[in-house]
Design a protein around this motif. Structure first.
Motif, short mmCIF file in Angstrom:
data_model
loop_
_atom_site.label_atom_id
_atom_site.label_comp_id
_atom_site.label_asym_id
_atom_site.label_seq_id
_atom_site.Cartn_x
_atom_site.Cartn_y
_atom_site.Cartn_z
N PRO A 45 1.20 -1.39 0.03
CA PRO A 45 -0.27 0.48 -0.01
C PRO A 45 0.75 1.40 -0.39
CG PRO A 45 -1.34 -1.42 1.50
CD PRO A 45 0.70 -2.45 1.34
N VAL A 46 0.94 2.14 -1.33
CA VAL A 46 1.28 3.51 -1.65
C VAL A 46 0.76 4.13 -0.57
CG1 VAL A 46 3.12 4.69 -2.61
CG2 VAL A 46 3.17 1.97 -2.81
N CYS A 47 0.88 5.71 -0.09
CA CYS A 47 0.30 6.53 0.38
C CYS A 47 1.49 8.16 0.06
CB CYS A 47 -0.74 6.62 1.55
SG CYS A 47 -1.77 8.55 1.30
N ARG A 48 1.80 9.11 -0.57
CA ARG A 48 2.35 9.74 -0.64
C ARG A 48 4.19 8.68 0.45
NH1 ARG A 48 -2.05 11.66 0.91
NH2 ARG A 48 -2.48 11.32 3.03
N HIS A 49 4.50 8.71 -0.42
CA HIS A 49 5.85 7.72 -0.61
C HIS A 49 6.82 7.68 -0.76
CE1 HIS A 49 3.02 5.04 2.98
NE2 HIS A 49 4.06 5.72 3.70
N VAL A 73 -0.44 -0.18 -5.05
CA VAL A 73 -1.66 0.14 -5.09
C VAL A 73 -1.80 1.25 -4.42
CG1 VAL A 73 -4.07 0.28 -3.63
CG2 VAL A 73 -3.08 -2.28 -4.09
N ASP A 74 -1.59 2.89 -5.38
CA ASP A 74 -1.63 3.87 -4.60
C ASP A 74 -3.01 4.20 -4.08
OD1 ASP A 74 -1.05 6.73 -4.26
OD2 ASP A 74 0.14 6.69 -6.05
N ASP A 75 -3.21 4.63 -2.70
CA ASP A 75 -4.07 4.80 -2.36
C ASP A 75 -4.43 6.77 -1.33
OD1 ASP A 75 -7.09 3.77 -1.53
OD2 ASP A 75 -5.92 4.74 0.78
N GLY A 76 -3.27 7.01 -2.64
CA GLY A 76 -3.39 8.46 -2.43
C GLY A 76 -4.13 9.55 -2.28
N GLY A 77 -5.30 9.24 -3.23
CA GLY A 77 -6.40 9.76 -4.57
C GLY A 77 -5.93 11.26 -5.06
N ILE A 78 -6.59 12.21 -4.74
CA ILE A 78 -6.60 13.32 -4.95
C ILE A 78 -5.18 13.57 -4.32
CG2 ILE A 78 -8.81 14.06 -5.45
CD1 ILE A 78 -8.79 16.09 -2.89
N ASP A 79 -4.83 13.39 -3.41
CA ASP A 79 -3.65 14.32 -2.73
C ASP A 79 -2.03 12.81 -3.30
OD1 ASP A 79 -4.51 16.22 -1.19
OD2 ASP A 79 -4.68 14.65 0.28
N ARG A 80 -1.88 12.22 -4.19
CA ARG A 80 -1.60 11.46 -4.53
C ARG A 80 0.35 12.55 -5.08
NH1 ARG A 80 -3.87 9.53 -9.08
NH2 ARG A 80 -4.99 8.23 -7.41
N ASP A 81 1.22 11.41 -4.79
CA ASP A 81 2.78 11.87 -5.35
C ASP A 81 2.94 11.39 -6.69
OD1 ASP A 81 3.54 10.73 -4.40
OD2 ASP A 81 4.46 10.55 -2.83
N HIS A 82 3.59 11.08 -6.88
CA HIS A 82 4.95 10.69 -7.94
C HIS A 82 5.60 8.72 -7.22
CE1 HIS A 82 7.86 13.44 -6.44
NE2 HIS A 82 9.30 12.15 -6.66
N GLN A 85 5.26 6.40 -10.23
CA GLN A 85 5.72 6.79 -11.32
C GLN A 85 7.52 6.14 -11.03
OE1 GLN A 85 5.96 10.74 -12.46
NE2 GLN A 85 8.01 10.37 -14.02
N LEU A 86 7.59 6.02 -10.02
CA LEU A 86 9.02 6.22 -9.03
C LEU A 86 9.05 4.80 -9.24
CD1 LEU A 86 10.26 8.72 -6.84
CD2 LEU A 86 11.02 8.39 -8.57
N ALA A 87 8.77 3.93 -8.95
CA ALA A 87 7.97 2.53 -8.99
C ALA A 87 8.48 2.37 -9.79
CB ALA A 87 7.05 1.98 -7.96
N ARG A 88 7.42 2.50 -11.15
CA ARG A 88 7.35 1.58 -12.49
C ARG A 88 9.18 1.96 -13.25
NH1 ARG A 88 1.29 5.06 -13.89
NH2 ARG A 88 -0.30 2.81 -13.07
N GLU A 89 9.04 3.28 -12.80
CA GLU A 89 10.77 3.43 -13.60
C GLU A 89 11.86 2.58 -12.72
OE1 GLU A 89 11.63 7.47 -13.15
OE2 GLU A 89 10.58 8.48 -13.79
N PHE A 90 11.52 1.83 -11.02
CA PHE A 90 12.11 0.71 -11.37
C PHE A 90 12.17 -0.12 -11.50
CE2 PHE A 90 13.77 -2.01 -7.73
CZ PHE A 90 13.90 -1.35 -7.17
N ALA A 91 10.96 -0.29 -12.13
CA ALA A 91 10.81 -1.40 -12.33
C ALA A 91 11.72 -1.96 -13.88
CB ALA A 91 8.89 -1.88 -12.52
N ARG A 92 11.02 -1.08 -14.73
CA ARG A 92 11.98 -0.84 -15.90
C ARG A 92 13.19 -0.77 -16.38
NH1 ARG A 92 7.63 3.05 -16.80
NH2 ARG A 92 9.18 4.35 -16.90
N ALA A 93 14.15 -0.42 -15.02
CA ALA A 93 15.37 -0.29 -14.85
C ALA A 93 15.60 -1.69 -14.58
CB ALA A 93 15.91 0.45 -13.75
N ASN A 94 14.96 -2.60 -14.07
CA ASN A 94 15.48 -3.65 -13.58
C ASN A 94 14.85 -5.13 -13.96
OD1 ASN A 94 17.72 -3.29 -10.47
ND2 ASN A 94 15.69 -2.21 -10.77
N GLY A 95 13.98 -4.63 -15.10
CA GLY A 95 13.79 -6.08 -16.32
C GLY A 95 12.53 -6.43 -14.76
N ILE A 96 11.77 -5.64 -13.95
CA ILE A 96 10.74 -6.93 -13.69
C ILE A 96 9.42 -6.37 -13.56
CG2 ILE A 96 12.78 -7.19 -10.95
CD1 ILE A 96 10.92 -4.83 -9.63
#
Length: 479
Positions: A45-49, A73-82, A85-96
């Protein structure tokens, strides 16, 4: 993070000490399934982390046992941060392969756990906080192995310690993190900007390390040795039997809907215990999470106490179970378990520490972990009230004696069970005594507020009632 029990040679501390003095249980575990064949899924669970999510994923990828699926699961709602996006970039960089869900509005952590326990098909569901770092590379492997030592074990977690800057820097040197970072310079936003912030951060870490010794290394370890489990497992990274977690939500959703109090992991732990399962802690693996600031301790303490009382009000059957066991002990001695016929959803299995497995058995014979829960609850409520009663009565000599005994007991326990130098642990316990007593002094406020809500509003448990079997069921809402 952990909170210190109120000692003064209290009943909870005495029960834990008896557990440390007793010899290890000779029962040999008989696993019904091979833990090496268990399928592990991870939900985060992710919320502004955004400051911690990459470190969390990097520590996950260096584990000796990798999960099959990882869901954010990003549960930040309208206060969501990035963070996503960082998690997706990390996954692409490590091929997972990383599965992500971004919600348009926040619906809570409980909904995330409920949905994934039903939609996933794995055997084990590891709930990992986005700000947690798995310091031990074999954290998942050890938790799964201990989880499968008995069919009555529902959850397993390691020791939870405050996250230090050195741990974050160590994660930043790992291969997954460097694959994501590349040639760019990484500026750690959680690094203290000046000496004042660094000092406050270090003080907070030292305080919570001291609490971890008292709560996890002494109290929980002693209770686990005496009764085969911990009253409430620490958060951060908890491995659940997915099927048990799914059945729990099936049962409590019609009653509580998605309201599992402010401490949802504690609610789940008590609900599993209420059904006859055990929550265990693996002492040789560590997960670290950021320690809250010392300036926020009074507010967090009041909220924690309110949730603590509310949970024990919901699961009052656990607190009453020692009385049932006392009544049963007066009956003629015979093997009740041998005469018990397994019912639906129940197995007659002898678990380690001689604990029966199955809700009907534990309802009739009592929950073994109900005794330490009752003692700890009496200790947490009675000790602050006793101190204030002595203050209002002007009994300063008795107050000084009680406080001195409590401080001596705390220093002795901290020195005895600390992994580092004993003298240093004792001095830390003495130094943090004023902070603990400031928090203890405000406990009656939370107790009074809870009593007012329970008596006046009656909104803590009025929308449920018990059926003839003792289970809770919903009823019509009053208007």
């Amino acid at each position: 993070m952990s909170r210190a029990p109120w000692f003064v040679a209290g009943p909870g501390a005495c029960w834990a000490m008896l557990g440390h003095l007793r010899p290890p249980d000779p029962t040999v575990p008989t696993p019904a399934d091979d833990w090496r064949h268990a399928v592990v899924d991870v939900v985060i669970p992710v919320c502004r982390h955004h400051d911690t999510i990459v470190h969390c994923l990097a520590s996950l990828l260096v584990q000796t046992r990798l999960p099959r699926r990882v869901l954010l699961v990003d549960d930040g709602g309208i206060d969501r941060d990035h963070s996503l996006q960082l998690a997706r970039e990390f996954a692409r960089a490590n091929g997972i392969r990383l599965e992500t869900i971004a919600r348009g509005w926040s619906i809570g952590r409980v909904v995330t756990l409920k949905r994934q326990s039903r939609e996933f098909e794995g055997d084990v569901l590891l709930v990992l906080d986005a700000h947690a770092v798995l310091e031990s590379p074999d954290y998942i492997e050890r938790c799964i192995r201990e989880l499968y030592q008995g069919v009555g074990i529902a959850s397993a977690s390691g020791r939870m310690l405050p996250l230090q800057q050195a741990t974050r820097e160590l994660v930043e040197t790992s291969e997954p993190f460097r694959n994501w970072q590349g040639d760019d310079h990484y500026a750690d936003r959680r690094r203290p900007e000046n000496r004042w912030q660094a000092a406050l951060q270090r003080m907070s870490q030292c305080y919570h390390e001291h609490l971890a010794v008292l709560q996890q290394d002494f109290l929980d370890a002693g209770v686990s040795r005496a009764d085969g489990g911990v009253p409430i497992g620490s958060g951060g990274a908890v491995a659940y039997r997915r099927r048990y977690l799914r059945d729990l939500f099936h049962r409590y959703e019609p009653i509580r809907e998605d309201d599992f109090t402010a401490l949802e992991d504690h609610f789940i732990a008590l609900a599993l215990m209420n059904a006859g399962y055990r929550n265990i802690r693996v002492p040789d693996v560590v997960v670290r999470a950021p320690a809250p600031s010392l300036l926020r301790l009074p507010e967090r303490s009041r909220r924690w106490t309110g949730a603590f009382l509310q949970l024990h009000h919901y699961f009052d059957v656990l607190l009453r179970s020692p009385l049932r066991r006392l009544r049963l002990s007066r009956r003629p001695q015979h093997d009740d378990a041998a005469q018990w016929r397994p019912g639906k959803g129940e197995r007659r299995v002898q678990e380690p520490y001689r604990q029966g497995f199955g809700e009907r058995i534990t309802r009739e014979r009592g929950r073994p972990l109900g005794t330490p829960l009752l003692l700890i609850a009496l200790e947490r409520i009675g000790y602050p009230v006793l101190l204030w009663a002595l203050v209002l009565a002007g009994q300063w000599t008795a107050l000084a004696i009680i406080v001195a005994l409590e401080v001596l007991a705390t220093c002795f326990i901290a020195a005895r069970f600390a992994s580092g130098p004993r003298l240093r642990a004792a001095l830390q316990a003495l130094a943090w005594t004023p902070v603990r007593y400031l928090l203890i002094a405000q406990e009656p406020l939370a107790l009074g507020w809870f009593a007012i809500r329970l008596w006046w509003k009656r909104d803590l448990d009025w929308h449920v009632r018990r059926d003839p079997t003792g289970r809770r069921r919903p009823r019509a809402i009053r208007h």
